[in-house]
Design a protein around this motif. Structure first.
Motif, short mmCIF file in Angstrom:
data_model
loop_
_atom_site.label_atom_id
_atom_site.label_comp_id
_atom_site.label_asym_id
_atom_site.label_seq_id
_atom_site.Cartn_x
_atom_site.Cartn_y
_atom_site.Cartn_z
N PHE A 92 5.76 4.60 -3.09
CA PHE A 92 4.50 4.46 -2.38
C PHE A 92 4.29 5.71 -1.52
O PHE A 92 5.19 6.12 -0.79
N GLU A 118 1.42 7.59 1.10
CA GLU A 118 0.17 7.52 1.85
C GLU A 118 -0.65 8.78 1.59
O GLU A 118 -0.14 9.90 1.72
N SER A 140 -4.09 0.49 2.75
CA SER A 140 -3.13 1.27 3.53
C SER A 140 -1.73 1.11 2.94
O SER A 140 -1.45 0.15 2.21
N ILE A 141 -0.87 2.03 3.29
CA ILE A 141 0.51 1.94 2.82
C ILE A 141 1.18 0.68 3.36
O ILE A 141 2.01 0.07 2.69
N THR A 177 -3.31 4.47 -0.86
CA THR A 177 -1.90 4.55 -1.23
C THR A 177 -1.78 4.90 -2.70
O THR A 177 -2.45 4.29 -3.55
N GLN A 188 8.18 1.14 3.23
CA GLN A 188 6.92 1.86 3.06
C GLN A 188 7.09 3.17 2.28
O GLN A 188 6.20 4.02 2.32
#
Length: 161
Positions: free
Chosen positions: A107, A109, A22-23, A115, A86
């Motif tokens: 980064f 999502e 996941s991010i 990611t 994020q």
């Protein structure tokens, strides 16, 4: 994937890698300066010499010792100049082996929950013609080695390969 370009004496290196995390987990890992040594080839002798007890934040100064050439250690000082949690952070060299170093860490999502991590490094080399010769003979190869090592390490850590 590594891509090099040169424009007006500035070299640019771009990489990207999809990570099966996941991010939030990606951000947690990559915004922790102490994890940088884990994704840097051991032969570089990379060692953080400053206290880094916090995640990346704007204004953070990080000092390192690194061995870009075997048996020769150099000091490197970077500053985290921008952070959007994020999404991205940017580090810039304040003192070190390059005339200029600007490293963007991005980064994104993805719809599958993974990611996409992208890096863009813009740098200038000192010493004029000799520096550009070093780029073609040594520096480009070294940066390729570093980012290939990182790619393989991250594949093992996060993609089970």
């Amino acid at each position: 994937m590594i891509n090099f370009k040169k424009h007006s004496g500035i070299y640019t290196l771009k990489t990207q890698q999809e990570l099966n995390i996941s991010i939030e987990k990606a951000w947690d890992y990559f915004s922790s300066p102490e994890n940088l040594a884990k994704i840097t080839p051991p032969k570089m002798g990379f060692n953080i010499t400053s206290q880094v007890d916090k995640k990346a934040y704007q204004g953070q100064i990080i000092t390192y010792k690194v061995s870009p050439i075997p048996f020769i250690k150099t000091n490197w000082v970077t500053e985290i100049t921008q952070v959007k949690e994020q999404a991205f952070f940017i580090d810039e060299q304040r003192f070190g082996p390059y005339k200029m170093w600007h490293h963007e860490h991005w980064f994104e999502e993805l719809t599958n929950g993974n990611t996409l991590m992208k890096d863009k490094i813009s740098y200038k080399i000192p010493f004029g013609f000799l520096g550009h010769l070093a780029q073609s003979v040594f520096i480009k190869k070294q940066l390729n080695t570093i980012f290939n090592y990182r790619f393989i390490t991250l594949e093992k850590l996060f993609n089970g390969k």
